[in-house]
Design a protein around this motif. Structure first.
Motif, PDB file in Angstrom:
ATOM      1  N   GLU A  80       0.835  -1.208   0.000  1.00 17.17           N
ATOM      2  CA  GLU A  80       0.000   0.000   0.000  1.00 17.17           C
ATOM      3  C   GLU A  80       0.871   1.260   0.000  1.00 17.17           C
ATOM      4  O   GLU A  80       0.607   2.209  -0.734  1.00 17.17           O
ATOM      5  CB  GLU A  80      -0.903   0.003   1.227  1.00 17.17           C
ATOM      6  N   VAL A  81       1.918   1.269   0.824  1.00 16.87           N
ATOM      7  CA  VAL A  81       2.808   2.431   0.881  1.00 16.87           C
ATOM      8  C   VAL A  81       3.508   2.648  -0.461  1.00 16.87           C
ATOM      9  O   VAL A  81       3.554   3.764  -0.981  1.00 16.87           O
ATOM     10  CB  VAL A  81       3.852   2.253   2.002  1.00 16.87           C
ATOM     11  N   ILE A  82       4.059   1.574  -1.029  1.00 15.68           N
ATOM     12  CA  ILE A  82       4.745   1.690  -2.321  1.00 15.68           C
ATOM     13  C   ILE A  82       3.790   2.185  -3.391  1.00 15.68           C
ATOM     14  O   ILE A  82       4.114   3.080  -4.185  1.00 15.68           O
ATOM     15  CB  ILE A  82       5.355   0.337  -2.726  1.00 15.68           C
ATOM     16  N   GLY A  83       2.584   1.640  -3.399  1.00 16.63           N
ATOM     17  CA  GLY A  83       1.618   2.054  -4.403  1.00 16.63           C
ATOM     18  C   GLY A  83       1.190   3.502  -4.241  1.00 16.63           C
ATOM     19  O   GLY A  83       1.059   4.243  -5.221  1.00 16.63           O
ATOM     20  N   ARG A  84       1.007   3.910  -2.984  1.00 16.32           N
ATOM     21  CA  ARG A  84       0.531   5.263  -2.720  1.00 16.32           C
ATOM     22  C   ARG A  84       1.588   6.298  -3.122  1.00 16.32           C
ATOM     23  O   ARG A  84       1.255   7.361  -3.650  1.00 16.32           O
ATOM     24  CB  ARG A  84       0.193   5.399  -1.243  1.00 16.32           C
ATOM     25  N   LEU A  85       2.844   5.996  -2.897  1.00 14.46           N
ATOM     26  CA  LEU A  85       3.896   6.977  -3.127  1.00 14.46           C
ATOM     27  C   LEU A  85       4.471   6.941  -4.535  1.00 14.46           C
ATOM     28  O   LEU A  85       5.157   7.869  -4.940  1.00 14.46           O
ATOM     29  CB  LEU A  85       5.029   6.782  -2.117  1.00 14.46           C
ATOM     30  N   THR A  86       4.206   5.883  -5.284  1.00  7.41           N
ATOM     31  CA  THR A  86       4.810   5.769  -6.620  1.00  7.41           C
ATOM     32  C   THR A  86       3.800   5.665  -7.747  1.00  7.41           C
ATOM     33  O   THR A  86       4.140   5.920  -8.900  1.00  7.41           O
ATOM     34  CB  THR A  86       5.741   4.547  -6.678  1.00  7.41           C
ATOM     35  N   PHE A  90      -1.894   8.536  -8.309  1.00  8.62           N
ATOM     36  CA  PHE A  90      -1.947   9.451  -7.185  1.00  8.62           C
ATOM     37  C   PHE A  90      -1.088  10.678  -7.448  1.00  8.62           C
ATOM     38  O   PHE A  90      -0.349  11.139  -6.596  1.00  8.62           O
ATOM     39  CB  PHE A  90      -1.523   8.741  -5.904  1.00  8.62           C
ATOM     40  N   GLU A  91      -1.175  11.181  -8.664  1.00  4.58           N
ATOM     41  CA  GLU A  91      -0.521  12.426  -9.034  1.00  4.58           C
ATOM     42  C   GLU A  91      -1.565  13.380  -9.586  1.00  4.58           C
ATOM     43  O   GLU A  91      -2.674  12.979  -9.934  1.00  4.58           O
ATOM     44  CB  GLU A  91       0.555  12.183 -10.106  1.00  4.58           C
ATOM     45  N   GLY A  92      -1.196  14.650  -9.677  1.00  6.12           N
ATOM     46  CA  GLY A  92      -2.102  15.614 -10.295  1.00  6.12           C
ATOM     47  C   GLY A  92      -2.370  16.807  -9.404  1.00  6.12           C
ATOM     48  O   GLY A  92      -1.616  17.099  -8.475  1.00  6.12           O
ATOM     49  N   GLU A  93      -3.470  17.490  -9.692  1.00  5.68           N
ATOM     50  CA  GLU A  93      -3.819  18.711  -8.977  1.00  5.68           C
ATOM     51  C   GLU A  93      -5.314  18.739  -8.703  1.00  5.68           C
ATOM     52  O   GLU A  93      -6.117  18.365  -9.565  1.00  5.68           O
ATOM     53  CB  GLU A  93      -3.412  19.937  -9.799  1.00  5.68           C
ATOM     54  N   ILE A  94      -5.671  19.163  -7.519  1.00  9.80           N
ATOM     55  CA  ILE A  94      -7.069  19.341  -7.126  1.00  9.80           C
ATOM     56  C   ILE A  94      -7.257  20.797  -6.721  1.00  9.80           C
ATOM     57  O   ILE A  94      -6.430  21.355  -6.007  1.00  9.80           O
ATOM     58  CB  ILE A  94      -7.443  18.418  -5.945  1.00  9.80           C
ATOM     59  N   VAL A  95      -8.339  21.402  -7.182  1.00  7.68           N
ATOM     60  CA  VAL A  95      -8.637  22.794  -6.853  1.00  7.68           C
ATOM     61  C   VAL A  95      -9.752  22.811  -5.811  1.00  7.68           C
ATOM     62  O   VAL A  95     -10.852  22.307  -6.057  1.00  7.68           O
ATOM     63  CB  VAL A  95      -9.053  23.602  -8.096  1.00  7.68           C
ATOM     64  N   LEU A  96      -9.432  23.369  -4.657  1.00 14.48           N
ATOM     65  CA  LEU A  96     -10.369  23.460  -3.530  1.00 14.48           C
ATOM     66  C   LEU A  96     -10.678  24.926  -3.268  1.00 14.48           C
ATOM     67  O   LEU A  96      -9.772  25.722  -3.058  1.00 14.48           O
ATOM     68  CB  LEU A  96      -9.749  22.812  -2.290  1.00 14.48           C
ATOM     69  N   GLY A  97     -11.958  25.271  -3.266  1.00 11.28           N
ATOM     70  CA  GLY A  97     -12.375  26.640  -2.983  1.00 11.28           C
ATOM     71  C   GLY A  97     -13.031  26.742  -1.618  1.00 11.28           C
ATOM     72  O   GLY A  97     -13.915  25.942  -1.289  1.00 11.28           O
ATOM     73  N   ALA A 115      -1.780  15.966   2.317  1.00 18.32           N
ATOM     74  CA  ALA A 115      -0.410  15.953   1.799  1.00 18.32           C
ATOM     75  C   ALA A 115       0.382  14.774   2.344  1.00 18.32           C
ATOM     76  O   ALA A 115       1.221  14.196   1.650  1.00 18.32           O
ATOM     77  CB  ALA A 115       0.293  17.260   2.134  1.00 18.32           C
ATOM     78  N   ALA A 116       0.124  14.402   3.590  1.00 23.95           N
ATOM     79  CA  ALA A 116       0.822  13.257   4.172  1.00 23.95           C
ATOM     80  C   ALA A 116       0.429  11.959   3.475  1.00 23.95           C
ATOM     81  O   ALA A 116       1.258  11.061   3.297  1.00 23.95           O
ATOM     82  CB  ALA A 116       0.519  13.167   5.667  1.00 23.95           C
ATOM     83  N   SER A 117      -0.833  11.853   3.066  1.00 24.94           N
ATOM     84  CA  SER A 117      -1.309  10.638   2.408  1.00 24.94           C
ATOM     85  C   SER A 117      -1.006  10.619   0.911  1.00 24.94           C
ATOM     86  O   SER A 117      -0.778   9.565   0.331  1.00 24.94           O
ATOM     87  CB  SER A 117      -2.826  10.490   2.616  1.00 24.94           C
TER      88      SER A 117
END
Length: 292
Positions: A80-86, A90-97, A115-117
């Motif tokens: 799970e850790v390897i998958g989450r970080l690589t 799980f890349e990209g950008e999210i816009v939060l208003g 950010a930690a996850s």
């Protein structure tokens, strides 16, 4: 200090699941001797026999049965850790208003936890007033937004409901003056509600500050030149809720609403939305601190 190796644990789990070293080696794409060597190292590290090799087939010993549950969890957590970080998913950008007045204290915690996850995902925070954020939402320029409104319309979710509170300078007296001097943003959605409450109570008021800047409002209120109203628990640390003992009217509650833009139902957006929900559900309501 001894440390278990994930590679040897993975081989051990494979042997247990496949019923022997030969099948486990094929499953892991390793040689039989490599798998056997890893199992031997694991037994030497733990100083126990994990496999019963006395019969025609390999079986787990009591210690092997005990280790197997731990080994499965450790291998799964490693993956799970390897998958989450690589994983590029799980890349990209999210816009939060988020409206200016509810950024603190909840949103910094949300950003930190997200950010930690998901360290490879950028969250762009847009802070504006509710009307502007709803315009951006309608155009699809935000993945999710929060708003503060009296009623919930279509396409949103109520995640919290908090009363408005009068705030002023610590030990201030501006709230005693008449006409009551107010400081509000030009587009503040709370302002009509506050003015309506004052009119209903027969209290004269004067809009001393009307601005686009939250900093201007905070500076004016901190100087004890006006009062303001915010949602309970969201006041800046340098301003205090006013203990007016009924001198000022009670203010209505406002709903905090969550909108998720249609089509952006990705796992990442939903994870961020879940963190937002949790943060506002747990928003602390501090004890009333007097500005009297």
């Amino acid at each position: 200090m001894r440390n278990l190796d994930i590679t040897t644990l993975r081989s051990f789990v494979a042997v247990a699941d496949n019923g022997g070293v030969t099948r486990a080696a094929g499953f892991l794409h390793l040689t039989q001797s490599a798998v056997s060597m890893q199992l031997k190292r694991l037994e030497e590290l733990l100083d126990v026999e994990l496999l019963d090799r006395s019969g025609r087939t390999i079986a787990l010993t009591a210690e092997g049965d005990q280790l197997l549950a731990y080994a499965r969890r450790m291998v799964a957590l490693n993956d799970e850790v390897i998958g989450r970080l690589t994983d590029t998913a799980f890349e990209g950008e999210i816009v939060l208003g988020v409206p200016h007045d509810i950024v603190y204290p909840a949103i910094p915690r949300v950003l930190q936890r997200f950010a930690a996850s998901y360290p490879r995902v950028k969250v762009q925070l847009i802070s504006s007033f509710t009307r502007r954020l709803k315009e951006l939402h309608a155009k699809g320029e935000c993945d999710l937004i929060l708003t503060t409104e009296t009623e919930a319309g279509e396409g949103c979710e109520v995640i919290s409901e908090l009363p408005l509170r009068w705030i002023g300078a610590p030990d201030g007296s501006a709230w005693r003056q008449r006409p009551l001097r107010l400081a509000f943003g030009r587009h503040c959605i709370f302002r009509p509600k506050v003015i309506a409450a004052l009119d209903a109570a027969g209290i004269q008021w004067d809009l001393a500050v009307e601005t686009e800047s939250d900093r201007t409002i905070e500076a004016t209120v901190s100087a004890d030149l006006a009062v303001h109203a915010v949602l309970d628990g969201t006041e800046p640390p340098h301003l205090k809720q006013i203990d007016h003992n009924g001198t000022l009217p009670d203010l209505p509650a406002q709903k905090i609403l969550l909108y998720v833009t249609g089509g952006s139902q990705s796992e990442l957006v939903q994870q961020l939305a879940d963190l937002v929900r949790q943060s506002f559900e747990g928003l602390s309501r501090p004890q009333l601190r007097a500005a009297s």
